[in-house]
Design an enzyme around this catalytic site. Sequence first.
Site, PDB file in Angstrom:
ATOM      1  N   GLU A 122      -6.243  -4.865  10.060  1.00 37.74           N
ATOM      2  CA  GLU A 122      -5.256  -3.822  10.350  1.00 37.74           C
ATOM      3  C   GLU A 122      -5.661  -3.110  11.636  1.00 37.74           C
ATOM      4  O   GLU A 122      -6.519  -2.210  11.597  1.00 37.74           O
ATOM      5  CB  GLU A 122      -5.224  -2.797   9.210  1.00 37.74           C
ATOM      6  CG  GLU A 122      -4.785  -3.360   7.888  1.00 37.74           C
ATOM      7  CD  GLU A 122      -4.064  -2.318   7.026  1.00 37.74           C
ATOM      8  OE1 GLU A 122      -3.064  -2.686   6.423  1.00 37.74           O
ATOM      9  OE2 GLU A 122      -4.480  -1.145   7.007  1.00 37.74           O
ATOM     10  N   GLY A 166       2.624  -1.272   4.422  1.00 38.53           N
ATOM     11  CA  GLY A 166       2.709   0.175   4.237  1.00 38.53           C
ATOM     12  C   GLY A 166       4.133   0.588   3.881  1.00 38.53           C
ATOM     13  O   GLY A 166       4.639   0.306   2.786  1.00 38.53           O
ATOM     14  N   GLY A 167       4.817   1.245   4.833  1.00 36.87           N
ATOM     15  CA  GLY A 167       6.150   1.824   4.589  1.00 36.87           C
ATOM     16  C   GLY A 167       7.136   0.868   3.941  1.00 36.87           C
ATOM     17  O   GLY A 167       7.898   1.257   3.038  1.00 36.87           O
ATOM     18  N   SER A 169       2.269  -1.798  10.179  1.00 32.81           N
ATOM     19  CA  SER A 169       3.699  -1.841  10.500  1.00 32.81           C
ATOM     20  C   SER A 169       4.304  -3.234  10.313  1.00 32.81           C
ATOM     21  O   SER A 169       5.162  -3.661  11.090  1.00 32.81           O
ATOM     22  CB  SER A 169       3.956  -1.312  11.913  1.00 32.81           C
ATOM     23  OG  SER A 169       3.438   0.006  12.040  1.00 32.81           O
ATOM     24  N   ASN A 193       0.878  -1.176   0.000  1.00 32.91           N
ATOM     25  CA  ASN A 193       0.000   0.000   0.000  1.00 32.91           C
ATOM     26  C   ASN A 193       0.912   1.222   0.000  1.00 32.91           C
ATOM     27  O   ASN A 193       1.454   1.595   1.043  1.00 32.91           O
ATOM     28  CB  ASN A 193      -0.898  -0.023   1.252  1.00 32.91           C
ATOM     29  CG  ASN A 193      -1.758   1.226   1.363  1.00 32.91           C
ATOM     30  OD1 ASN A 193      -1.807   2.038   0.440  1.00 32.91           O
ATOM     31  ND2 ASN A 193      -2.439   1.373   2.494  1.00 32.91           N
ATOM     32  N   TRP A 194       1.092   1.805  -1.194  1.00 35.69           N
ATOM     33  CA  TRP A 194       2.022   2.935  -1.309  1.00 35.69           C
ATOM     34  C   TRP A 194       1.468   4.208  -0.678  1.00 35.69           C
ATOM     35  O   TRP A 194       2.190   5.199  -0.547  1.00 35.69           O
ATOM     36  CB  TRP A 194       2.334   3.210  -2.785  1.00 35.69           C
ATOM     37  CG  TRP A 194       3.264   2.214  -3.424  1.00 35.69           C
ATOM     38  CD1 TRP A 194       3.851   1.138  -2.826  1.00 35.69           C
ATOM     39  CD2 TRP A 194       3.726   2.215  -4.789  1.00 35.69           C
ATOM     40  NE1 TRP A 194       4.646   0.463  -3.736  1.00 35.69           N
ATOM     41  CE2 TRP A 194       4.585   1.110  -4.935  1.00 35.69           C
ATOM     42  CE3 TRP A 194       3.492   3.042  -5.887  1.00 35.69           C
ATOM     43  CZ2 TRP A 194       5.218   0.803  -6.153  1.00 35.69           C
ATOM     44  CZ3 TRP A 194       4.115   2.739  -7.102  1.00 35.69           C
ATOM     45  CH2 TRP A 194       4.972   1.628  -7.224  1.00 35.69           C
ATOM     46  N   LYS A 195       0.180   4.229  -0.365  1.00 37.04           N
ATOM     47  CA  LYS A 195      -0.469   5.437   0.172  1.00 37.04           C
ATOM     48  C   LYS A 195      -0.205   6.618  -0.778  1.00 37.04           C
ATOM     49  O   LYS A 195      -0.094   6.415  -1.984  1.00 37.04           O
ATOM     50  CB  LYS A 195      -0.035   5.690   1.615  1.00 37.04           C
ATOM     51  CG  LYS A 195      -0.268   4.436   2.490  1.00 37.04           C
ATOM     52  CD  LYS A 195      -0.165   4.687   3.953  1.00 37.04           C
ATOM     53  CE  LYS A 195      -0.404   3.379   4.722  1.00 37.04           C
ATOM     54  NZ  LYS A 195      -0.397   3.543   6.157  1.00 37.04           N
ATOM     55  N   HIS A 207      -9.676   1.192   4.309  1.00 36.03           N
ATOM     56  CA  HIS A 207      -8.456   1.413   5.092  1.00 36.03           C
ATOM     57  C   HIS A 207      -8.783   2.386   6.221  1.00 36.03           C
ATOM     58  O   HIS A 207      -9.572   3.325   6.031  1.00 36.03           O
ATOM     59  CB  HIS A 207      -7.340   1.968   4.202  1.00 36.03           C
ATOM     60  CG  HIS A 207      -6.004   1.942   4.887  1.00 36.03           C
ATOM     61  ND1 HIS A 207      -5.641   2.901   5.807  1.00 36.03           N
ATOM     62  CD2 HIS A 207      -4.985   1.055   4.827  1.00 36.03           C
ATOM     63  CE1 HIS A 207      -4.429   2.603   6.270  1.00 36.03           C
ATOM     64  NE2 HIS A 207      -4.006   1.491   5.693  1.00 36.03           N
ATOM     65  N   GLY A 264       1.087   3.271  11.119  1.00 33.74           N
ATOM     66  CA  GLY A 264       1.875   4.487  11.157  1.00 33.74           C
ATOM     67  C   GLY A 264       2.428   4.790  12.550  1.00 33.74           C
ATOM     68  O   GLY A 264       2.877   5.902  12.815  1.00 33.74           O
ATOM     69  N   GLU A 278      -7.282   4.826   7.376  1.00 35.65           N
ATOM     70  CA  GLU A 278      -7.046   6.253   7.063  1.00 35.65           C
ATOM     71  C   GLU A 278      -8.240   6.832   6.311  1.00 35.65           C
ATOM     72  O   GLU A 278      -8.598   7.992   6.506  1.00 35.65           O
ATOM     73  CB  GLU A 278      -5.737   6.392   6.260  1.00 35.65           C
ATOM     74  CG  GLU A 278      -4.518   6.165   7.153  1.00 35.65           C
ATOM     75  CD  GLU A 278      -3.279   5.641   6.451  1.00 35.65           C
ATOM     76  OE1 GLU A 278      -3.247   5.612   5.209  1.00 35.65           O
ATOM     77  OE2 GLU A 278      -2.340   5.229   7.172  1.00 35.65           O
TER      78      GLU A 278
HETATM   79  C1  3PY Z   1       0.605   0.200   7.413  1.00 39.37           C
HETATM   80  O1  3PY Z   1       1.380  -0.745   7.374  1.00 39.37           O
HETATM   81  O2  3PY Z   1       0.828   1.181   8.119  1.00 39.37           O
HETATM   82  C2  3PY Z   1      -0.617   0.203   6.604  1.00 39.37           C
HETATM   83  O3  3PY Z   1      -1.457   1.047   6.798  1.00 39.37           O
HETATM   84  C3  3PY Z   1      -0.818  -0.818   5.543  1.00 39.37           C
HETATM   85  O4  3PY Z   1      -2.017  -0.632   4.853  1.00 39.37           O
END
Ligand code: 3PY
Length: 252
Positions: free
Chosen positions: A168, A235-236, A214, A9-11, A96, A174, A98
């Site tokens: 999640e 994510g990251g 994470s 998930n590149w956001k 998600h 984050g 967010e």
């Molecule tokens: C994270 O790993 O922070 C995510 O939100 C993955 O979607």
Amino acid sequence: MRKNIVAGNWKMNLDYEQGLSLFSEIVNMVKDEVVGNQEVVVCSPAIHLSSLAKLSTAKVAVGAQNIHQAASGAYTGEISASQVKSVGASYVILGHSERRAYFGETDALLAEKVDAALAHGLKPIFCIGETKEERESGEFFAVIKTQLEQGLFHLSADAFQAVVLAYEPVWAIGTGLTATPAQAQDVHAFIRQTLVEKYGQEIAENTTILYGGSCNPSNANELFSQTDIDGGLIGGASLKSRDFLEIVKVFN
Ligand code: 3PY
């Protein structure tokens, strides 16, 4: 047998060239590492989708991070399921935390987005998870059950089979915090049992349930070795090809 999926998930990261170059690296690096019943998915910002989809392979698919619930129309700035599908993407992240938190997406709205995705042949990666307060109050199983019921359980058994779930925990997004493998497994087992009650044993056993929050090369191994964890929504760590590769390789 259910699929193992590692989805990035590149956001809202990476400009056009950076996205193209990271995706090309990923496709090259993972090509011999995606084994058996495994798939890699990269969910990029909308600006990348068309170009990435042209480079995608049987092992590395492309997905969006959101769609609008309507088929088309006067919704300035939005993007529809059919538009996403038309460039060759096959997945879309929905729900998600967010989007739930910053864009007010409710379970009822998400149910409409799920319908829009499925109507246009996109597979939803449907995210559920509890906040820190909900975990601490011990109500998290009820929260997760409600998210499933209101977002997804209007689907027929047939339609539901295109859905991938991602647990999640909001407190692990984050924040650098991760659920322990035991905490994550507990919730994944609960989700699968809830699916058994709704759709029966066979569909529940065939549903891919990802862990997200994470997830990185140092915790993926232990997380993915849990019985009911079938991969991750990353994510990251999905923004660094080497880290992402390490996570993909957990299934080797
Ligand atoms: C994270 O790993 O922070 C995510 O939100 C993955 O979607």
